[in-house]
Design a protein around this motif. Structure first.
Motif, PDB file in Angstrom:
ATOM      1  N   GLY A 174      29.069  32.057  35.726  1.00 31.56           N
ATOM      2  CA  GLY A 174      29.555  30.974  34.746  1.00 31.56           C
ATOM      3  C   GLY A 174      28.214  30.707  33.978  1.00 31.56           C
ATOM      4  N   ALA A 175      27.135  29.834  34.782  1.00 31.58           N
ATOM      5  CA  ALA A 175      26.112  29.190  34.184  1.00 31.58           C
ATOM      6  C   ALA A 175      25.230  30.517  33.872  1.00 31.58           C
ATOM      7  N   GLN A 176      25.287  31.544  34.047  1.00 30.38           N
ATOM      8  CA  GLN A 176      24.366  32.588  33.675  1.00 30.38           C
ATOM      9  C   GLN A 176      24.498  33.108  32.252  1.00 30.38           C
ATOM     10  N   SER A 177      23.573  33.848  31.690  1.00 29.25           N
ATOM     11  CA  SER A 177      23.610  34.391  30.358  1.00 29.25           C
ATOM     12  C   SER A 177      24.855  35.373  30.225  1.00 29.25           C
ATOM     13  N   ILE A 178      25.399  35.817  29.104  1.00 23.07           N
ATOM     14  CA  ILE A 178      26.460  36.684  29.134  1.00 23.07           C
ATOM     15  C   ILE A 178      25.923  38.067  29.584  1.00 23.07           C
ATOM     16  N   SER A 179      24.571  38.291  29.312  1.00 23.41           N
ATOM     17  CA  SER A 179      23.953  39.427  29.761  1.00 23.41           C
ATOM     18  C   SER A 179      24.332  39.945  31.206  1.00 23.41           C
ATOM     19  N   SER A 180      24.700  38.757  31.875  1.00 26.48           N
ATOM     20  CA  SER A 180      24.832  38.922  33.588  1.00 26.48           C
ATOM     21  C   SER A 180      26.296  39.675  33.680  1.00 26.48           C
ATOM     22  N   LEU A 181      27.224  39.775  32.955  1.00 22.77           N
ATOM     23  CA  LEU A 181      28.105  40.513  32.921  1.00 22.77           C
ATOM     24  C   LEU A 181      28.066  42.140  33.012  1.00 22.77           C
ATOM     25  N   PHE A 182      26.741  42.475  32.753  1.00 20.89           N
ATOM     26  CA  PHE A 182      26.204  43.829  33.144  1.00 20.89           C
ATOM     27  C   PHE A 182      26.485  43.888  34.638  1.00 20.89           C
ATOM     28  N   GLU A 183      26.202  42.884  35.485  1.00 18.67           N
ATOM     29  CA  GLU A 183      26.578  43.144  36.862  1.00 18.67           C
ATOM     30  C   GLU A 183      27.852  43.358  37.364  1.00 18.67           C
ATOM     31  N   VAL A 184      28.772  42.936  36.344  1.00 19.89           N
ATOM     32  CA  VAL A 184      30.225  43.031  36.753  1.00 19.89           C
ATOM     33  C   VAL A 184      30.588  44.350  36.087  1.00 19.89           C
ATOM     34  N   MET A 185      30.009  44.734  35.190  1.00 15.74           N
ATOM     35  CA  MET A 185      30.537  46.221  34.299  1.00 15.74           C
ATOM     36  C   MET A 185      29.954  47.449  35.435  1.00 15.74           C
ATOM     37  N   LYS A 186      28.994  47.122  35.782  1.00 16.92           N
ATOM     38  CA  LYS A 186      28.308  48.404  36.462  1.00 16.92           C
ATOM     39  C   LYS A 186      28.890  48.768  37.777  1.00 16.92           C
ATOM     40  N   GLN A 187      29.489  47.658  38.462  1.00 18.88           N
ATOM     41  CA  GLN A 187      30.199  47.728  39.652  1.00 18.88           C
ATOM     42  C   GLN A 187      31.532  47.302  39.555  1.00 18.88           C
ATOM     43  N   PRO A 188      32.399  47.957  39.006  1.00 17.07           N
ATOM     44  CA  PRO A 188      33.951  47.137  38.598  1.00 17.07           C
ATOM     45  C   PRO A 188      34.853  47.275  39.940  1.00 17.07           C
ATOM     46  N   ALA A 189      34.559  47.931  41.010  1.00 16.50           N
ATOM     47  CA  ALA A 189      35.388  47.839  42.004  1.00 16.50           C
ATOM     48  C   ALA A 189      34.382  47.536  43.342  1.00 16.50           C
ATOM     49  N   GLY A 190      35.089  46.561  43.971  1.00 15.23           N
ATOM     50  CA  GLY A 190      34.435  46.033  45.216  1.00 15.23           C
ATOM     51  C   GLY A 190      33.193  45.360  44.946  1.00 15.23           C
ATOM     52  N   TRP A 191      33.130  44.683  43.890  1.00 13.41           N
ATOM     53  CA  TRP A 191      31.645  44.143  43.558  1.00 13.41           C
ATOM     54  C   TRP A 191      31.626  42.815  44.153  1.00 13.41           C
ATOM     55  N   ALA A 192      30.411  42.812  44.838  1.00 14.42           N
ATOM     56  CA  ALA A 192      30.193  41.635  45.744  1.00 14.42           C
ATOM     57  C   ALA A 192      29.112  40.551  45.198  1.00 14.42           C
ATOM     58  N   GLY A 193      28.936  40.288  44.097  1.00  6.05           N
ATOM     59  CA  GLY A 193      27.747  39.554  43.497  1.00  6.05           C
ATOM     60  C   GLY A 193      26.664  40.360  43.108  1.00  6.05           C
ATOM     61  N   PRO A 194      25.781  39.393  42.238  1.00  5.11           N
ATOM     62  CA  PRO A 194      24.672  40.125  41.555  1.00  5.11           C
ATOM     63  C   PRO A 194      23.566  40.798  42.597  1.00  5.11           C
TER      64      PRO A 194
END
Length: 314
Positions: free
Chosen positions: A276-296
């Motif tokens: 939440g406190a990170q830049s919107i660009s941190s959603l890259f970490e969500v998008m690149k590992q959509p299944a079973g993602w466990a953090g940056p």
């Protein structure tokens, strides 16, 4: 190759017609082929030769430029002339997936031809302009040999690297911004229309907004490449808070904003993962590992991803 290299253009829809016209204007003997032969009439009037069969089209020139619907259409069209491909160069300027580009390259090279995958990053009316960008993936020797010919289509040529699917890959990556941007403009026009305001009044402000977004791209890229999501200043929490405003606007205007929901879900996932406190660009970490993602992802300090995009003179 010399400035008057003969060339065959396969597919003469709107982009294919523009490509063939640019070659004619640059003085290249140009043969055209299309499944619907009547489409060639205007080009023939301007000096193009028309091939009525695909085999005649292939045999007419040492270089074939495929501007068909996609890679499957390109291979389907070339299949009857497979025996005539040996020794020729096939340049694809069609849309399609990286996997499609790799399959096309394998099929074409297996028949003794050379392959260069490319893309034109502009509209048909801009083909041939000095600032029109084209980029290519494939053997460097093939790109270098054909650069003079290809420059008839645009003055800004870029060589991406030796992989035959790089142009398709960049098409997918760069083109990802197109539909959301167009839908955003259509949405804005729909909202204004509820007040009887013409869409044209929005154009100057939308241009400024797009220029602002353009100015942020280097910062976004730096954050993604370094894993340091602290520079931009527009946090995931900020976008999460704006979800309520989106829904209020939809309720007030009656405009269908349901296409926002997948974006809202990405933002919610980012908040849930502690971004939440990170830049919107941190959603890259969500998008690149959509299944079973466990953090940056943890990255070494100073980690950078080098771009393969290179000037043809490099």
């Amino acid at each position: 190759m010399t400035g008057n290299t003969p060339v065959t253009v396969l597919g003469i829809g709107s982009m294919g017609r523009a490509v063939a016209a640019a070659f004619l204007a640059a003085g290249h003997p140009t043969t055209v082929w299309n499944r619907s032969p009547e489409r060639a009439a205007a080009l023939v009037e301007h000096g193009a030769a028309q091939a009525l069969t695909i085999e005649d089209a292939v045999r007419a020139s040492p270089v074939l430029i495929a501007v068909l619907t996609g890679f499957d259409a390109t291979l389907d069209s070339l299949a009857p002339a497979a025996g005539a491909l040996a020794g020729r160069t096939v340049v694809t300027l069609n849309s399609g997936s990286p996997a499609g580009a790799r399959a096309a390259a394998a099929w074409i090279t297996a028949r003794g031809a050379r392959f260069l995958g490319g893309a034109i990053k502009n509209v048909p009316a801009a083909v041939g302009d000095s600032d029109t960008l084209l980029y290519f993936g494939g053997a460097r020797a093939v790109f270098d040999e054909q650069a003079g010919l290809l420059r008839a289509l645009g003055g800004d040529l870029a060589y991406l690297g030796p992989e035959p699917d790089l142009a398709a890959l960049y098409e997918s990556a760069v083109g990802a911004t197109l539909l959301p941007a167009l839908l955003g403009f259509l949405e804005g026009a729909a909202v204004l229309a509820t007040r009887g305001i013409p869409a044209a009044t929005m154009v100057p402000y939308s241009r400024n907004w797009l220029r602002m977004i353009e100015s942020l791209l280097p910062i976004l890229a730096e954050e993604i490449d370094t894993g340091d999501y602290t520079k931009l200043g527009s946090s995931v929490d900020l976008f999460d808070a704006a979800v309520a405003d989106d829904r209020a606007l939809a309720a007030e205007s009656g405009v269908d904003l349901s296409w926002h929901e997948p974006m809202h879900e990405l933002v919610r996932r980012g908040v849930a993962e502690g971004l939440g406190a990170q830049s919107i660009s941190s959603l890259f970490e969500v998008m690149k590992q959509p299944a079973g993602w466990a953090g940056p992802a943890r990255r070494a300090p100073g980690f950078m991803v080098a771009s393969p995009l290179r000037n043809p003179e490099s």
